[in-house]
Write an enzyme that holds these catalytic residues in place. Structure first.
Site, PDB file in Angstrom:
ATOM      1  N   HIS A 163     -51.542  36.541 -14.444  1.00 25.71           N
ATOM      2  CA  HIS A 163     -50.214  37.022 -14.046  1.00 25.71           C
ATOM      3  C   HIS A 163     -49.197  36.448 -15.032  1.00 25.71           C
ATOM      4  O   HIS A 163     -48.903  35.254 -15.017  1.00 25.71           O
ATOM      5  CB  HIS A 163     -49.911  36.567 -12.612  1.00 25.71           C
ATOM      6  CG  HIS A 163     -50.833  37.185 -11.611  1.00 25.71           C
ATOM      7  ND1 HIS A 163     -51.234  36.555 -10.461  1.00 25.71           N
ATOM      8  CD2 HIS A 163     -51.434  38.402 -11.621  1.00 25.71           C
ATOM      9  CE1 HIS A 163     -52.042  37.374  -9.789  1.00 25.71           C
ATOM     10  NE2 HIS A 163     -52.178  38.479 -10.472  1.00 25.71           N
ATOM     11  N   GLU A 166     -46.237  33.963 -14.555  1.00 24.56           N
ATOM     12  CA  GLU A 166     -46.555  32.606 -14.106  1.00 24.56           C
ATOM     13  C   GLU A 166     -46.745  31.717 -15.325  1.00 24.56           C
ATOM     14  O   GLU A 166     -47.822  31.207 -15.619  1.00 24.56           O
ATOM     15  CB  GLU A 166     -47.784  32.659 -13.188  1.00 24.56           C
ATOM     16  CG  GLU A 166     -47.474  33.448 -11.913  1.00 24.56           C
ATOM     17  CD  GLU A 166     -48.692  33.976 -11.169  1.00 24.56           C
ATOM     18  OE1 GLU A 166     -48.513  34.810 -10.253  1.00 24.56           O
ATOM     19  OE2 GLU A 166     -49.814  33.565 -11.495  1.00 24.56           O
ATOM     20  N   HIS A 256     -52.627  29.618 -11.967  1.00 24.82           N
ATOM     21  CA  HIS A 256     -51.551  30.539 -11.544  1.00 24.82           C
ATOM     22  C   HIS A 256     -50.296  29.781 -11.126  1.00 24.82           C
ATOM     23  O   HIS A 256     -50.269  28.554 -11.070  1.00 24.82           O
ATOM     24  CB  HIS A 256     -52.024  31.366 -10.340  1.00 24.82           C
ATOM     25  CG  HIS A 256     -53.020  32.416 -10.660  1.00 24.82           C
ATOM     26  ND1 HIS A 256     -52.723  33.755 -10.642  1.00 24.82           N
ATOM     27  CD2 HIS A 256     -54.331  32.322 -11.016  1.00 24.82           C
ATOM     28  CE1 HIS A 256     -53.803  34.452 -10.963  1.00 24.82           C
ATOM     29  NE2 HIS A 256     -54.796  33.607 -11.194  1.00 24.82           N
ATOM     30  N   GLU A 332     -52.731  26.923  -7.954  1.00 20.73           N
ATOM     31  CA  GLU A 332     -51.374  27.477  -7.849  1.00 20.73           C
ATOM     32  C   GLU A 332     -50.351  26.362  -8.043  1.00 20.73           C
ATOM     33  O   GLU A 332     -50.477  25.285  -7.454  1.00 20.73           O
ATOM     34  CB  GLU A 332     -51.158  28.105  -6.466  1.00 20.73           C
ATOM     35  CG  GLU A 332     -52.093  29.269  -6.140  1.00 20.73           C
ATOM     36  CD  GLU A 332     -51.689  30.583  -6.804  1.00 20.73           C
ATOM     37  OE1 GLU A 332     -50.605  30.620  -7.418  1.00 20.73           O
ATOM     38  OE2 GLU A 332     -52.463  31.552  -6.701  1.00 20.73           O
TER      39      GLU A 332
HETATM   40 ZN    ZN Z   1     -50.921  34.570  -9.906  1.00 12.68          ZN
END
Ligand code: ZN
Length: 373
Positions: A163, A166, A256, A332
């Site tokens: 992504h 990010e 991420h 994350e």
């Molecule tokens: Zn992500």
């Protein structure tokens, strides 16, 4: 006053900049039209003037709830990024700032540019014992680079930035690589003897350059492409997954950022068919060691755990945990800050993401002896 976004990862549309107390802006949608949240622009000509910027379509973003308690980042030198007063009012993200200098850059999070990415690849390749392979190309013609470090029998995969918005994920990679390549660091040298690291610092260079939040140039969310990647829609995933099939995979960490939660946390593959006690025990050991290595990481808050057999197999972590019967996890980091260890000036920042990346050698060391027993 001038506002521009015609540069790497730039994203903003000016609706009306005639009144500094009510500058109206919009975020452009990713290719594919289903996502938008990333913004990055430069404002000039407002030195010493109080400016109020309203991103008027913030309520149409992918995660509108994420704007609550969020503060935008700003920089004068594009190195040091600090937070500026930001509120979410009536569907608009309202950023207020009185610039000290002529030019200010504003962004959703500190950007990680394609030039910096190329510098990272170049810096790594001149270190001892590093190979760089181009494993594929994106739809815009960018190379997908894989760094290989170490010569041990285990195959450890780390990937980031599926992504593209990010960007903290690539800052994390910079910190991880710096420590892994440090030949004066005994822990790094030990891990390099035990394992071969396969590292893809940027899975989605097209989305990164285009200023996307989640999609590639074809509008594909790459972390929903791991079950059946195609050359037309997700060549980035196809190339890396094919490479994994060739080398094997004993460990995978997919890095991420999360828009909403003010925590660093890991999400596992508990929902796959045949999730094993071995995988659970390895994950637990990894988490405890990461908490011990860096207090910015925690295990209390995160996503819910999938029921057995309900995992989304299009996601990297689930696909790889199942495909290779190995420990695979998603890391994350916050866009906002960490609730337990806050930094009011910068919030979560490149510096802290770099530090969290460097700390990751410890939890890897805690599990490496049991990845294949
Ligand atoms: Zn992500």
């Amino acid at each position: 006053m001038h506002i521009s976004a015609t540069f790497d990862s730039g994203n903003i549309e000016v609706v009306d900049a005639s009144d500094p107390t009510n500058v109206q802006l919009k975020i452009r949608r990713d290719a594919g039209e289903d996502h938008m949240q990333w913004f990055h622009f430069r404002m000039g000509g407002a030195r010493g003037e109080p400016v109020t910027m309203r991103i008027v379509n913030a309520h149409e973003s992918s995660y509108p709830k994420a704007w609550n308690n969020y503060q935008a980042v700003a920089s004068y030198d594009r190195e040091y990024w600090f937070r500026v007063p930001t509120t979410y009012e009536d569907g608009a993200l309202v950023i207020q700032h009185e610039p000290d200098l002529d030019m200010v850059w504003y962004a959703y999070f500190a950007p990680y540019s394609h030039e910096r990415h190329l510098d990272l690849i170049a810096l790594c390749q001149v270190a001892d014992g590093v190979n760089v392979d181009v494993v594929g190309q994106s739809l815009d013609g960018n190379d997908i680079e894989m760094l290989t470090v170490g010569d041990g029998p285990l195959q450890l995969w780390l990937i980031a930035r599926q992504h593209p918005g990010e960007s903290m994920a690539e800052w994390w990679m910079e910190g991880f690589l710096a420590r892994l390549l440090d030949t004066d660091d005994a822990l790094a040298m030990q891990l390099r003897r035990l394992a071969t690291f396969r590292i893809v610092p940027n899975m989605n260079p097209d989305g990164s350059q285009r200023g996307h939040l989640r999609n590639n140039a074809a509008g594909a969310n790459l972390n929903r492409e791991w079950h059946e990647p195609t050359a037309e829609r997700s060549p980035e995933v196809l190339a890396v997954r094919n490479c994994m099939d060739q080398t094997g995979c004993d460990f995978c960490l997919d890095v991420h950022g999360d828009e909403e939660l003010p925590y660093n946390f890991v999400s596992g593959a508990e929902g796959i068919e045949g999730w094993t006690k071995v995988q659970a025990a390895l994950q637990e050991a990894f988490l405890y060691a990461y908490v011990a290595a860096n207090p910015d990481f925690q295990t209390k808050f995160g996503y819910g755990v999938d029921e057995p057999g309900t995992a989304n197999m299009t996601m990297c972590t689930n696909q790889i945990a199942s495909r290779f019967d190995c420990l695979a996890m998603t890391l994350e980091m916050p866009f906002k800050d960490t609730a337990d260890t806050p930094n009011p000036q910068q919030g979560w920042s490149p510096e802290r993401a770099v530090s969290l990346g460097a700390s990751a050698l410890h939890p890897i060391a805690a599990v490496i002896g049991n990845l294949r027993s």
